[in-house]
Write a protein that holds these residues in place. Structure first.
Motif, PDB file in Angstrom:
ATOM      1  N   HIS A  52       0.827  -1.217   0.000  1.00  0.00           N
ATOM      2  CA  HIS A  52       0.000   0.000   0.000  1.00  0.00           C
ATOM      3  C   HIS A  52       0.861   1.267   0.000  1.00  0.00           C
ATOM      4  O   HIS A  52       0.489   2.268  -0.620  1.00  0.00           O
ATOM      5  N   LEU A  53       2.002   1.242   0.652  1.00  0.00           N
ATOM      6  CA  LEU A  53       2.905   2.395   0.603  1.00  0.00           C
ATOM      7  C   LEU A  53       3.418   2.621  -0.821  1.00  0.00           C
ATOM      8  O   LEU A  53       3.482   3.766  -1.297  1.00  0.00           O
ATOM      9  N   LEU A  54       3.751   1.534  -1.524  1.00  0.00           N
ATOM     10  CA  LEU A  54       4.195   1.667  -2.911  1.00  0.00           C
ATOM     11  C   LEU A  54       3.045   2.082  -3.821  1.00  0.00           C
ATOM     12  O   LEU A  54       3.245   2.845  -4.776  1.00  0.00           O
ATOM     13  N   MET A  55       1.834   1.603  -3.535  1.00  0.00           N
ATOM     14  CA  MET A  55       0.669   2.046  -4.309  1.00  0.00           C
ATOM     15  C   MET A  55       0.427   3.541  -4.098  1.00  0.00           C
ATOM     16  O   MET A  55       0.053   4.259  -5.039  1.00  0.00           O
ATOM     17  N   LEU A  56       0.648   4.013  -2.889  1.00  0.00           N
ATOM     18  CA  LEU A  56       0.522   5.438  -2.606  1.00  0.00           C
ATOM     19  C   LEU A  56       1.548   6.228  -3.429  1.00  0.00           C
ATOM     20  O   LEU A  56       1.223   7.249  -4.033  1.00  0.00           O
ATOM     21  N   ARG A  57       2.753   5.718  -3.486  1.00  0.00           N
ATOM     22  CA  ARG A  57       3.806   6.367  -4.273  1.00  0.00           C
ATOM     23  C   ARG A  57       3.440   6.387  -5.766  1.00  0.00           C
ATOM     24  O   ARG A  57       3.631   7.409  -6.444  1.00  0.00           O
ATOM     25  N   ALA A  58       2.906   5.276  -6.276  1.00  0.00           N
ATOM     26  CA  ALA A  58       2.493   5.212  -7.684  1.00  0.00           C
ATOM     27  C   ALA A  58       1.341   6.179  -7.946  1.00  0.00           C
ATOM     28  O   ALA A  58       1.322   6.867  -8.974  1.00  0.00           O
ATOM     29  N   ALA A  59       0.389   6.243  -7.011  1.00  0.00           N
ATOM     30  CA  ALA A  59      -0.744   7.162  -7.161  1.00  0.00           C
ATOM     31  C   ALA A  59      -0.254   8.606  -7.193  1.00  0.00           C
ATOM     32  O   ALA A  59      -0.766   9.430  -7.972  1.00  0.00           O
ATOM     33  N   TRP A  60       0.731   8.924  -6.376  1.00  0.00           N
ATOM     34  CA  TRP A  60       1.307  10.269  -6.367  1.00  0.00           C
ATOM     35  C   TRP A  60       1.948  10.574  -7.726  1.00  0.00           C
ATOM     36  O   TRP A  60       1.743  11.649  -8.293  1.00  0.00           O
ATOM     37  N   LEU A  73      -6.629   5.628   2.909  1.00  0.00           N
ATOM     38  CA  LEU A  73      -7.649   4.875   3.652  1.00  0.00           C
ATOM     39  C   LEU A  73      -7.190   3.442   3.885  1.00  0.00           C
ATOM     40  O   LEU A  73      -7.319   2.912   4.989  1.00  0.00           O
ATOM     41  N   ARG A  74      -6.629   2.809   2.873  1.00  0.00           N
ATOM     42  CA  ARG A  74      -6.184   1.419   3.008  1.00  0.00           C
ATOM     43  C   ARG A  74      -5.016   1.290   3.984  1.00  0.00           C
ATOM     44  O   ARG A  74      -4.897   0.291   4.677  1.00  0.00           O
ATOM     45  N   LEU A  75      -4.176   2.309   4.050  1.00  0.00           N
ATOM     46  CA  LEU A  75      -3.089   2.279   5.037  1.00  0.00           C
ATOM     47  C   LEU A  75      -3.646   2.291   6.459  1.00  0.00           C
ATOM     48  O   LEU A  75      -3.076   1.679   7.360  1.00  0.00           O
ATOM     49  N   VAL A  76      -4.769   2.965   6.666  1.00  0.00           N
ATOM     50  CA  VAL A  76      -5.431   2.964   7.976  1.00  0.00           C
ATOM     51  C   VAL A  76      -6.142   1.630   8.211  1.00  0.00           C
ATOM     52  O   VAL A  76      -6.116   1.084   9.312  1.00  0.00           O
ATOM     53  N   LEU A  77      -6.764   1.097   7.162  1.00  0.00           N
ATOM     54  CA  LEU A  77      -7.544  -0.137   7.300  1.00  0.00           C
ATOM     55  C   LEU A  77      -6.679  -1.391   7.423  1.00  0.00           C
ATOM     56  O   LEU A  77      -7.127  -2.397   7.994  1.00  0.00           O
TER      57      LEU A  77
END
Length: 118
Positions: A52-60, A73-77
């Motif tokens: 999810h951290l890498l997905m956040l980076r890709a989304a950025w 949200l997924r990082l919290v969940l």
């Protein structure tokens, strides 16, 4: 996931190639690999969180606000899902699908997720 299991090897390969794609400024290609890694690593907290951290980076890198919010949200969940034991098997982890929805597995992923095999 034991480091020498087929699942771990496949997870590491997907993560490694996703990192290469991110470094090559190909976040869309990275996201596809990260979806595979998410399915493979979802049952292991650290692996799940790292995807999810890498997905956040890709989304950025994609400048995708919806995906950014979805990954936050997924990082919290993620910790909640692990504590409650409610992880939807097969879920690809991106914001275009429900975080709570199990998904069908391809044959190769189903085989890799079968921990009874060496």
């Amino acid at each position: 996931m034991t480091p020498s299991s087929q699942r771990a090897i496949a997870f590491d390969a997907a993560i490694g190639e996703a990192r290469n794609q991110l470094a090559s400024r190909k976040p869309l290609a990275a996201m596809s690999l990260l979806q595979r890694a998410h399915v493979l690593g979802q049952r292991d907290f650290c692996s799940h969180l790292s995807v999810h951290l890498l997905m956040l980076r890709a989304a950025w890198a994609l400048r995708d606000g919806r995906e950014l919010r979805g990954q936050l949200l997924r990082l919290v969940l993620t910790p909640i899902g692990h504590m409650s034991g409610r992880l939807p098997i097969g879920n690809i982890g991106t914001s275009d699908v429900s975080a709570f929805e199990p998904m069908a597995l391809s044959h190769d992923l189903a085989t890799l997720l079968d921990d009874r095999k060496p």
